[in-house]
Design a protein around this motif. Structure first.
Motif, PDB file in Angstrom:
ATOM      1  N   ALA A 240      38.031  35.191  48.908  1.00 53.62           N
ATOM      2  CA  ALA A 240      39.367  35.802  48.901  1.00 53.62           C
ATOM      3  C   ALA A 240      40.063  35.695  50.249  1.00 53.62           C
ATOM      4  O   ALA A 240      41.255  35.352  50.326  1.00 53.62           O
ATOM      5  N   THR A 241      39.341  35.981  51.332  1.00 51.07           N
ATOM      6  CA  THR A 241      39.977  36.076  52.650  1.00 51.07           C
ATOM      7  C   THR A 241      40.665  34.783  53.091  1.00 51.07           C
ATOM      8  O   THR A 241      41.822  34.826  53.534  1.00 51.07           O
ATOM      9  N   TRP A 260      45.060  31.706  41.889  1.00 53.11           N
ATOM     10  CA  TRP A 260      44.361  32.525  40.890  1.00 53.11           C
ATOM     11  C   TRP A 260      42.936  32.838  41.337  1.00 53.11           C
ATOM     12  O   TRP A 260      42.462  33.966  41.166  1.00 53.11           O
ATOM     13  N   ILE A 261      42.278  31.868  41.942  1.00 51.93           N
ATOM     14  CA  ILE A 261      40.919  32.113  42.434  1.00 51.93           C
ATOM     15  C   ILE A 261      40.928  33.162  43.529  1.00 51.93           C
ATOM     16  O   ILE A 261      40.087  34.077  43.551  1.00 51.93           O
ATOM     17  N   GLY A 262      41.896  33.083  44.448  1.00 53.79           N
ATOM     18  CA  GLY A 262      41.990  34.080  45.517  1.00 53.79           C
ATOM     19  C   GLY A 262      42.256  35.469  44.983  1.00 53.79           C
ATOM     20  O   GLY A 262      41.639  36.452  45.432  1.00 53.79           O
ATOM     21  N   ALA A 263      43.177  35.585  44.009  1.00 49.46           N
ATOM     22  CA  ALA A 263      43.504  36.895  43.444  1.00 49.46           C
ATOM     23  C   ALA A 263      42.316  37.488  42.696  1.00 49.46           C
ATOM     24  O   ALA A 263      42.003  38.680  42.837  1.00 49.46           O
ATOM     25  N   SER A 422      52.730  30.937  43.625  1.00 48.90           N
ATOM     26  CA  SER A 422      51.738  29.897  43.313  1.00 48.90           C
ATOM     27  C   SER A 422      50.985  30.231  42.033  1.00 48.90           C
ATOM     28  O   SER A 422      50.720  29.341  41.208  1.00 48.90           O
ATOM     29  N   MET A 423      50.644  31.499  41.846  1.00 50.32           N
ATOM     30  CA  MET A 423      49.911  31.898  40.645  1.00 50.32           C
ATOM     31  C   MET A 423      50.678  31.574  39.379  1.00 50.32           C
ATOM     32  O   MET A 423      50.086  31.159  38.369  1.00 50.32           O
ATOM     33  N   PHE A 424      51.990  31.740  39.416  1.00 52.92           N
ATOM     34  CA  PHE A 424      52.788  31.559  38.200  1.00 52.92           C
ATOM     35  C   PHE A 424      53.552  30.239  38.201  1.00 52.92           C
ATOM     36  O   PHE A 424      54.560  30.092  37.520  1.00 52.92           O
TER      37      PHE A 424
END
Length: 522
Positions: A240-241, A260-263, A422-424
């Motif tokens: 995440a960091t 998405w992976i980070g969130a 970026s997620m969406f």
């Protein structure tokens, strides 16, 4: 490690050193906790006040050893602050008990709550408000650093609840030692749970009887929490960091897959960090024969935001309901007022977590989510619609929570906006970036798959230890609940003893660092 925050002009925080009060530190595990237990057990035949005095003493030592800046001499002023706060609120509560439901009592209660909030506001929000004023007017020209005393949010809320209950006639005439231990008892002092005086005070009189029977259960719960923190949360944080760091920089935008992976990684880090802390708080209190109220119950299994808040930080939800939402009017003044009260409660809940616009936005989002959720329940009932399939409802709830966590974690609005965009897909539908531009290795996200499976399919700690009543039930939440006994529930057998040893070994192999619990910041 870091444990206190300084407010700058922009409302951001700088953290400094702490290790003694971390449950996952060698100092706590090998020095403090054994001394506290040995002394407590040695005094089991001593007068009751002596036993309580020992627990108060070690709790104050636990709090007092903290030094916000190890480059400067240690100062007793923070111990004096918590002692002064406890003394003032104790005697104020006694006076309120004598003036319950009277106009002078109401005025005194208002003054007491205001004084507590003013103390919290100075340390936690003065820098944030000063930064806003500076950006609007240019004044003040500089804002001094203000050290946030350890646990001030938690012990302030505890004592506000005590004052309100005293005015309502719901408190007993406690001895000062009782009250001091209620506030400062070290397993809950730093990051909760937000215990209630009615839950705790009777237990201390019985805690020395049969404590040895609690020891295996307490040790198992504590080790399970330590495993969650050290083996799961701290490793997921390494995913995440860097991704949240990428969103905060002025280089390339995260790809859709990266975002998405980070969130998801941060959602899992926070989940196991807080779940691990909650288990260790329950376990360390149980070592002294004390049961805390349940504070965490598989919130990602929730099929609505309403259900999520019945499962996440349950004692904070109880406090916000009983001492903010209901006094605001609750649902007694019509649907429109109910939605306003829900939104305001969550907005203030967000502000409680931190003096920053991202925390306010997080609270506002959850306030909006709760309003939409209740409106949907009402429409469903009116139209006689069936509920969404449970897996779909859980997935939608998780995505909503995920969006909120982006603001909770992000450094500022700009980085939160970049990650969400970026997620969406607003920065394209890119997958994994080129090797030269990756911030994490390509194999790292694979670690999230078994963690997610564990979150959604495996039993939680209180379900595993359900035979031994690991926690008190929180009013308004049906957990922990009774049920059929299962083969996987913990028992004092050789097989479970071996499993506990393996858990300890796995944790020890990862015990190469000391990292702060996320909720220690609040």
């Amino acid at each position: 490690m870091s444990t206190f925050r300084r407010h700058g002009v922009d409302g951001t925080f700088t953290l400094h050193h702490l290790s003694f009060v971390l449950f996952n530190s060698y100092t706590f595990l090998l020095v403090f906790l054994p001394i506290a237990l040995i002394g407590w057990n040695a005094l089991k035949r001593a007068p009751f006040r002596v036993v309580l005095g020992w627990l108060v003493l070690v709790s104050l030592a636990y709090y007092g050893v903290w030094n916000p800046d190890p480059t400067k001499p240690w100062s007793p002023k923070y111990v004096l602050l918590i002692l002064g706060s406890c003394t003032a609120n104790y005697y104020l509560g006694r006076r309120l008990s004598a003036l319950k439901f009277t106009r002078p009592g109401k005025l005194l209660l208002t003054g007491g709550v205001t004084a507590n909030l003013a103390l919290l506001g100075y340390f936690k929000y003065a820098g944030f408000l000063g930064g806003i004023l500076h950006s609007l007017t240019g004044w003040p020209a500089s804002i001094p650093d203000i050290v946030l005393p350890l646990a001030i949010s938690f012990f302030t809320f505890l004592q506000i609840a005590y004052l309100v209950d005293a005015y309502r006639g719901e408190t007993e005439e406690y001895h000062f030692t009782d009250y001091l231990l209620f506030v400062t008892f070290f397993p809950h002092l730093i990051a909760g749970p937000l215990i209630h005086h009615r839950e705790m005070m009777p237990q201390f009189r019985k805690s020395q009887h049969g404590w040895h029977r609690d020891f295996p259960v307490a040790l198992g719960m504590f080790l399970m929490g330590l495993f969650k923190k050290v083996v799961i949360a701290d490793n997921v944080a390494r995913i995440a960091t860097p991704i949240f760091g990428l969103a905060a920089e002025h280089g390339r935008d995260p790809t859709m897959l990266e975002a998405w992976i980070g969130a998801v990684a941060y959602a899992l880090q926070l989940y196991f960090d807080f779940s691990g802390y909650s288990d260790m708080a329950l376990g360390s209190a149980r070592l002294f024969g004390i049961r805390f109220p349940l504070n965490f119950h598989s919130p990602y299994k929730a099929d609505s935001i309403v259900e999520f808040w019945r499962r996440w930080h349950m004692t904070l939800s109880r406090f916000l309901r009983d001492y903010l939402y209901i006094p605001l009017g609750g649902n007694r003044k019509g649907p429109a007022r109910r939605y306003v009260n829900l939104f305001l409660t969550m907005l203030l809940g967000g502000l409680w977590h931190g003096a920053g616009w991202t925390f306010i936005m997080w609270g506002a989002l959850h306030g909006m989510f709760l309003c939409v959720n209740h409106a949907w329940f009402g429409l469903r009932k009116k139209m006689a619609w069936s509920a969404l399939p449970k897996p779909l409802a859980i997935a939608l709830t998780f995505i909503a929570v995920l969006v909120g966590w982006v603001f909770f974690r992000a450094h500022d609005f700009s980085s939160a906006g970049r990650l969400l965009a970026s997620m969406f897909g607003l920065h394209g539908l890119g997958g994994w970036p080129d090797k030269a531009t990756r911030v994490i290795q390509s194999v790292e996200p694979l670690k999230l798959i078994p963690v997610l499976i564990g979150v959604w399919l495996l039993p939680n700690t209180q379900e595993i230890f359900a035979r031994y009543r690991p926690a008190l039930r929180v009013s308004g939440a049906p957990y922990p609940a009774g049920g059929t006994r299962r083969w996987w529930q913990w028992r004092p057998t050789k097989a479970f003893a071996a499993a506990t040893v393996l858990l300890a070994i796995a944790t020890g192999l990862q015990f190469d660092k000391v990292s702060e619990f996320i909720y220690f910041q609040f």
